[in-house]
Design an enzyme around this catalytic site. Structure first.
Site, PDB file in Angstrom:
ATOM      1  N   HIS A 119      13.278   8.584   4.717  1.00  0.00           N
ATOM      2  CA  HIS A 119      12.008   8.848   4.035  1.00  0.00           C
ATOM      3  C   HIS A 119      11.207   7.557   3.889  1.00  0.00           C
ATOM      4  CE1 HIS A 119       9.355  11.098   1.349  1.00  0.00           C
ATOM      5  NE2 HIS A 119       9.468  10.158   0.431  1.00  0.00           N
TER       6      HIS A 119
ATOM      7  N   GLU B  48      14.717  12.264   6.552  1.00  0.00           N
ATOM      8  CA  GLU B  48      14.100  12.182   5.225  1.00  0.00           C
ATOM      9  C   GLU B  48      15.118  12.047   4.089  1.00  0.00           C
ATOM     10  OE1 GLU B  48      10.929  12.062   4.461  1.00  0.00           O
ATOM     11  OE2 GLU B  48       9.762  13.082   6.006  1.00  0.00           O
TER      12      GLU B  48
ATOM     13  N   SER C 112       4.596  10.944   1.071  1.00  0.00           N
ATOM     14  CA  SER C 112       5.415  11.453  -0.023  1.00  0.00           C
ATOM     15  C   SER C 112       4.506  11.984  -1.132  1.00  0.00           C
ATOM     16  CB  SER C 112       6.373  10.361  -0.519  1.00  0.00           C
ATOM     17  OG  SER C 112       7.380  10.921  -1.337  1.00  0.00           O
TER      18      SER C 112
END
Length: 540
Positions: free
Chosen positions: A421, A327, A209
């Site tokens: 995610h 995600e 990320s």
């Protein structure tokens, strides 16, 4: 999540216990702990505390300390907004401080010249810490590598640009302090890691990320070149960036944005800004809408990331990059609200995407518009970035490996969070039982442990020699011209041509927007997209 504020007191003169491993590094003597064939060192300072007059300045190297530094406890997290809303990512309360520039090391007890992985945590450049249990490096280090995890300044304390701050520096730039921290940590690793059994010439930077975004920043900043030999980028995003002194791609000049913030804070000068309580400043800036980004300043970050990669100015190193199938299932605030029906969806898409509407609707069909909305944002941020990154490294003649994590288990799928995610992280670190309290519980089964073991193998072997290999699992082919990738579902399985048409569509959208100079490329896609600019020769 309530965050407890605490200052870090370095006990450099406290004697080590007789059984504690002691390392005499160039930075000073360090004592840690032993753990099942590993040596563990926590909370080692890699730079001077950026507090008081040092707030919003480049990190300064820590002089060699006297005595022995007890590295047995994690340092505090960097100051970050208090989070009243519980999410799947919310952890237990942790201490925070401006005095937070520390790193942690897990190393095999008899390591010598071992490969090194430097982990950069995620959290949108706003939250997160190297002390999070899910980032425990024991399982990775047990496979023969040295694992380092780092803290870096977050939010307004790490990424503020302002004319006052630019005026203090020889190059008249500001912002990017969190990135400068990451570079300082890599320099510390270069200078000290041999004392811990690591090879300073065989360092892989890795992150997820915002940590993945950071690896892209590090690939494009000349200041970091030569400090790492490989890159692992998990769910990174090569989005448009603000520029220091001019409006660009839908964002204001970043210095101007900083000036607006200080006006709203009612701070008359830089001394007053530096005197503000760190937590109050951080919370208030977040409430006022401050969003941290790396800024194109012509110095630390010379140009837009996409331009650096197109001009082959990025670090010429092997990469392993990928993203997760779901995600956006845990990040629905990034995607637009679904319309009433499929017809409305299709009408909106045609109005916004014009001549690209047919390929868009083929990729993200109206018949499954709710899933299409999630996939649209996923691909614009993470899927396109991962494939662009591996393609660009292949153009440089460097090995590149692509993956998609598409794994689910009962608690995850029942919560409609399939492959959400960051859900690959406990598998990569082998920390299946160390996830945050609201994370869907991973079952303690042979299948989950086997998948994790395979991912641990792939990641550590890439860190070791640039080739991801897992004993007893599928061979992971390089991307190259066949567009190969690894699909992590129930088991790893190699495939070709991931999501056909996805990359070409998103690359076209980015290219046309970049040509205007006024439209950014980020999460403004699908039903949130501006009207598509016309085709231009440069994008054909």
């Amino acid at each position: 999540m309530k965050i407890v504020i605490a200052a870090l007191a370095f006990a450099s003169a406290v004697p080590a216990l007789a059984a504690d491993p002691i390392v005499d590094a160039p930075a000073g003597k360090v004592s840690g702990t032993s753990d099942a064939g590993l040596r563990v060192f926590k909370g080692i300072p890699y730079a001077m505390p950026p507090v008081g007059a040092k707030r919003w300045t480049a990190p300064v190297a820590q002089p060699r300390w006297t005595g022995t530094h007890r590295a047995t406890d994690f340092g505090p997290a960097c100051v970050q907004p208090q989070a009243p809303n519980a999410t799947v990512y919310s952890g237990v309360p942790m201490p925070v401080s401006e005095d937070c520039l520390t790193l942690n090391i897990w190393t095999p007890a008899k390591a010598k010249n071992a490969p090194v992985m430097v982990w950069i945590h995620g959290g949108a450049l706003v939250t997160g810490s190297s002390r999070e249990p899910m980032y425990d490096g024991r399982k990775l280090a047990a496979r023969g590598i040295v694992v380092v995890s780092i803290n870096y300044r977050l939010g307004v304390l790490g990424w503020l640009a302002h004319p006052w701050l630019s005026g203090e520096t020889p190059r008249r730039v500001s912002g990017n302090y969190g990135l400068l921290d990451q570079i300082a940590a890599l320099r510390w690793v270069r200078d000290n890691i041999a004392a811990f059994g690591g090879n300073a010439g065989n360092v892989t930077i890795a992150g997820e990320s915002a940590g993945g975004l950071s690896t892209l920043y590090l690939m494009t900043t000349p200041a970091a070149h030569g400090l790492f030999a490989r890159v692992i980028a998990q769910s990174a995003y090569m989005i448009s960036m603000p520029e220091l002194r001019k409006a660009a791609f839908g964002m204001p000049a970043w210095e101007s944005g900083g000036a607006l913030l200080t006006t709203a804070l009612k701070t008359p000068d830089l001394a007053g800004l530096r005197a503000m309580d760190a937590q109050t400043l951080t919370d208030t800036a977040a409430k006022l809408g401050f969003a941290p980004f790396g800024v194109v300043d012509g110095a630390v970050l010379p140009q837009q990331m996409v331009d650096a990669f197109d001009q082959r100015r990025q670090a010429p190193v092997p990469v392993l990059a990928g993203f997760n199938q779901g995600e956006i299932r845990s990040l629905r605030m990034l995607s637009p609200k679904p319309p009433a029906d499929a017809a409305t969806y299709a009408t909106e898409i045609r109005a916004r995407y014009r001549d690209l509407a047919d390929p868009f609707l083929q990729q993200y069909p109206a018949a499954t518009y709710r899933e299409s909305i999630l996939a649209t944002t996923r691909d614009a941020l993470y899927g396109w970035t991962a494939e662009r990154l591996v393609r660009k490294q292949v153009e440089l003649g460097k090995p590149a490996y692509l993956y998609m994590f598409d794994h689910g288990y009962p608690a995850m799928d029942e919560a409609d969070l399939h492959a959400f995610h960051a859900s690959e992280l406990p598998y990569v670190f082998g920390t299946l039982a160390a996830t945050p309290p609201r994370w869907p519980k991973i079952p303690d089964t042979a299948a989950e442990r086997t998948l994790s073991a395979a991912m641990l193998d792939y990641w550590t072997s890439f860190v070791r020699d640039g080739r991801p290999v897992a004993t007893g699992s599928a061979a992971w082919p390089a991307y190259e011209t066949k567009r190969s990738y690894m699909h992590f579902a129930a088991v790893p399985e190699a495939g070709r041509d991931l999501l056909p048409g996805m990359f070409a569509l998103n690359e076209q959208v980015m290219c046309r927007r970049r040509a205007t100079g006024t439209i950014g490329w980020n999460w403004n896609v699908g039903l949130a997209a501006p009207v598509m600019p016309p085709a231009v020769a440069a994008c054909e």
